[in-house]
Design a protein around this motif. Structure first.
Motif, mmCIF file in Angstrom:
data_model
loop_
_atom_site.group_PDB
_atom_site.id
_atom_site.type_symbol
_atom_site.label_atom_id
_atom_site.label_comp_id
_atom_site.label_asym_id
_atom_site.label_seq_id
_atom_site.Cartn_x
_atom_site.Cartn_y
_atom_site.Cartn_z
ATOM 1 N N ASP A 80 0.825 -1.206 0.000
ATOM 2 C CA ASP A 80 0.000 0.000 0.000
ATOM 3 C C ASP A 80 0.861 1.258 0.000
ATOM 4 N N ALA A 81 1.946 1.252 0.754
ATOM 5 C CA ALA A 81 2.849 2.409 0.762
ATOM 6 C C ALA A 81 3.462 2.618 -0.623
ATOM 7 N N HIS A 82 3.817 1.531 -1.273
ATOM 8 C CA HIS A 82 4.364 1.622 -2.642
ATOM 9 C C HIS A 82 3.322 2.175 -3.610
ATOM 10 N N LEU A 83 2.079 1.681 -3.520
ATOM 11 C CA LEU A 83 1.040 2.109 -4.447
ATOM 12 C C LEU A 83 0.689 3.579 -4.261
ATOM 13 N N LYS A 84 0.692 4.045 -3.002
ATOM 14 C CA LYS A 84 0.344 5.447 -2.743
ATOM 15 C C LYS A 84 1.337 6.405 -3.377
ATOM 16 N N SER A 85 2.555 5.941 -3.606
ATOM 17 C CA SER A 85 3.563 6.801 -4.222
ATOM 18 C C SER A 85 3.426 6.862 -5.747
ATOM 19 N N ARG A 86 2.545 6.026 -6.302
ATOM 20 C CA ARG A 86 2.456 5.941 -7.763
ATOM 21 C C ARG A 86 1.048 6.134 -8.317
ATOM 22 N N TYR A 87 0.031 5.904 -7.490
ATOM 23 C CA TYR A 87 -1.335 5.926 -7.990
ATOM 24 C C TYR A 87 -2.228 6.752 -7.069
ATOM 25 N N PRO A 95 -5.493 7.015 -4.825
ATOM 26 C CA PRO A 95 -6.172 5.971 -4.043
ATOM 27 C C PRO A 95 -7.458 5.482 -4.686
ATOM 28 N N GLU A 96 -8.167 6.378 -5.370
ATOM 29 C CA GLU A 96 -9.445 5.981 -5.949
ATOM 30 C C GLU A 96 -9.292 5.132 -7.202
ATOM 31 N N GLU A 97 -8.057 4.956 -7.685
ATOM 32 C CA GLU A 97 -7.833 4.185 -8.910
ATOM 33 C C GLU A 97 -7.247 2.805 -8.650
ATOM 34 N N VAL A 98 -6.977 2.495 -7.405
ATOM 35 C CA VAL A 98 -6.424 1.180 -7.058
ATOM 36 C C VAL A 98 -7.247 0.600 -5.916
ATOM 37 N N PHE A 99 -7.736 -0.613 -6.125
ATOM 38 C CA PHE A 99 -8.484 -1.300 -5.078
ATOM 39 C C PHE A 99 -7.601 -2.389 -4.488
ATOM 40 N N ILE A 100 -7.351 -2.324 -3.182
ATOM 41 C CA ILE A 100 -6.583 -3.347 -2.481
ATOM 42 C C ILE A 100 -7.356 -3.745 -1.234
ATOM 43 N N ASP A 101 -7.471 -5.047 -1.008
ATOM 44 C CA ASP A 101 -8.249 -5.487 0.150
ATOM 45 C C ASP A 101 -7.780 -6.876 0.564
ATOM 46 N N THR A 102 -8.309 -7.314 1.696
ATOM 47 C CA THR A 102 -7.948 -8.612 2.243
ATOM 48 C C THR A 102 -9.189 -9.359 2.697
ATOM 49 N N ASN A 103 -9.271 -10.638 2.293
ATOM 50 C CA ASN A 103 -10.282 -11.545 2.828
ATOM 51 C C ASN A 103 -11.710 -11.022 2.677
ATOM 52 N N THR A 104 -12.006 -10.439 1.500
ATOM 53 C CA THR A 104 -13.360 -10.017 1.169
ATOM 54 C C THR A 104 -13.794 -10.705 -0.127
ATOM 55 N N PRO A 105 -15.100 -10.760 -0.407
ATOM 56 C CA PRO A 105 -15.588 -11.617 -1.489
ATOM 57 C C PRO A 105 -15.277 -11.091 -2.886
#
Length: 229
Positions: free
Chosen positions: A46-53, A55-65
Motif C-alpha cells: 500500500d505504501a508503494h502504491l500510494k507513491s504511484r497511484y 487511491p481511488e484508482e487502485v483497489f486493495i483489500d484482504t479476505n473479502t468476497p
C-alpha cells in the motif's frame, strides 16, 4: 496506466439472500498465524502504491468476497490479498462485493499466505478459480519456509489461461526474490519476513507501520527530554 473503466451497476444486489455477511470479512482458519504476514505485506504494498497511484484508482483489500458467478453471488472466493488497478475503487467498496463484470475487470494480483489448513486449497481449487476469473498474477508466500506450499515463495503469471511460474532468484544474502510485473517490484522472502524490492534503486520498501511507530517513539522521547530541561 490504462484508461479506467466506468463502473457499471448491472443489477440490484439482494444482500439478504447472501449466505454470508458482506459487511464482515470471513475469519481466517488460522488468523493468528497468517494475520501478521498479511498485514505486513498490505502495509508495504500500500505504501508503494500510494507513491504511484491515486487511491481511488487502485483497489486493495484482504479476505473479502470476489464473486465469479453473475447468477449466484454466493459463488465467491476470498483472497488473503488482492489488487485491481485502474478501477473505480470507491464504487467497488459501495457494492461491498468485488464483481468483475461491474468493475470492468478481474483483480490483477492475488497473494495467499500459507497455513496448515489453507495450503491445499491455495494450491488446488483456489488456484484454478483465479485462473478462471482471469487474475494475471497469483503469488503464494509461506512464512514457514515451505512447510505449507513446498517452497517459501512462488509466483505465477497467467498466459493464455494457464499459470506459468515466475522465475525466482536467491541473493548472496539468502533473500529469495521474484519480480512482479504487475507491481513493478520484486516480492521477497527473508527468513519468513516479506519485503518489497525496487530493482531500479536497489532498495527495499520496509513496513512503514513499524517505521512510523519507531519515529513516534523517538519524537515522544525527545519531547520528554526537552520538557525536563
Amino acid at each position: 496506466m490504462t484508461t479506467k473503466p466506468t463502473y457499471q451497476i448491472l443489477s440490484v444486489i439482494d444482500y439478504a439472500s447472501l449466505d454470508f455477511d458482506p459487511n464482515e470479512s470471513e475469519p481466517l482458519p488460522e488468523a493468528m498465524e497468517q494475520n501478521p504476514t498479511i498485514l505486513r505485506i498490505i502495509n508495504i504494498i500500500d505504501a508503494h502504491l500510494k507513491s504511484r497511484y491515486l487511491p481511488e484508482e487502485v483497489f486493495i483489500d484482504t479476505n473479502t468476497p470476489v464473486c465469479y458467478n453473475r447468477d449466484n453471488l454466493n459463488d465467491r472466493v476470498m483472497p488473503d490479498i488482492y489488487i485491481a488497478f485502474d478501477v473505480d475503487a470507491p464504487a467497488i467498496r459501495q457494492r461491498k462485493l468485488y464483481l468483475p463484470w461491474e468493475a470492468g475487470k478481474p483483480p490483477d494480483f492475488v497473494l495467499e499466505v500459507g497455513s496448515e489448513s489453507t495450503s491445499q486449497n491455495d494450491l488446488g481449487p483456489k488456484r484454478d478459480r483465479y485462473a478462471q476469473i482471469g487474475v494475471l498474477e497469483y503469488w503464494r508466500f509461506d512464512p514457514s519456509g515451505g512447510g505449507h506450499y513446498g517452497q517459501p515463495l512462488a509466483g505465477e503469471r497467467l498466459v493464455s489461461g494457464v499459470y506459468l511460474p515466475i522465475e525466482l532468484t536467491t541473493e548472496p544474502d539468502g533473500i529469495l526474490k521474484g519480480h512482479s510485473t504487475i507491481l513493478g517490484r520484486s516480492l521477497c522472502w527473508q527468513d519468513g519476513i516479506p519485503e518489497l524490492y525496487d530493482p531500479d534503486s536497489n532498495t527495499y520498501h520496509r513496513d512503514l507501520t513499524q517505521a512510523e511507530s519507531r519515529v513516534r517513539e523517538l519524537e515522544e522521547e525527545l519531547r520528554r527530554q526537552q520538557g525536563g530541561n
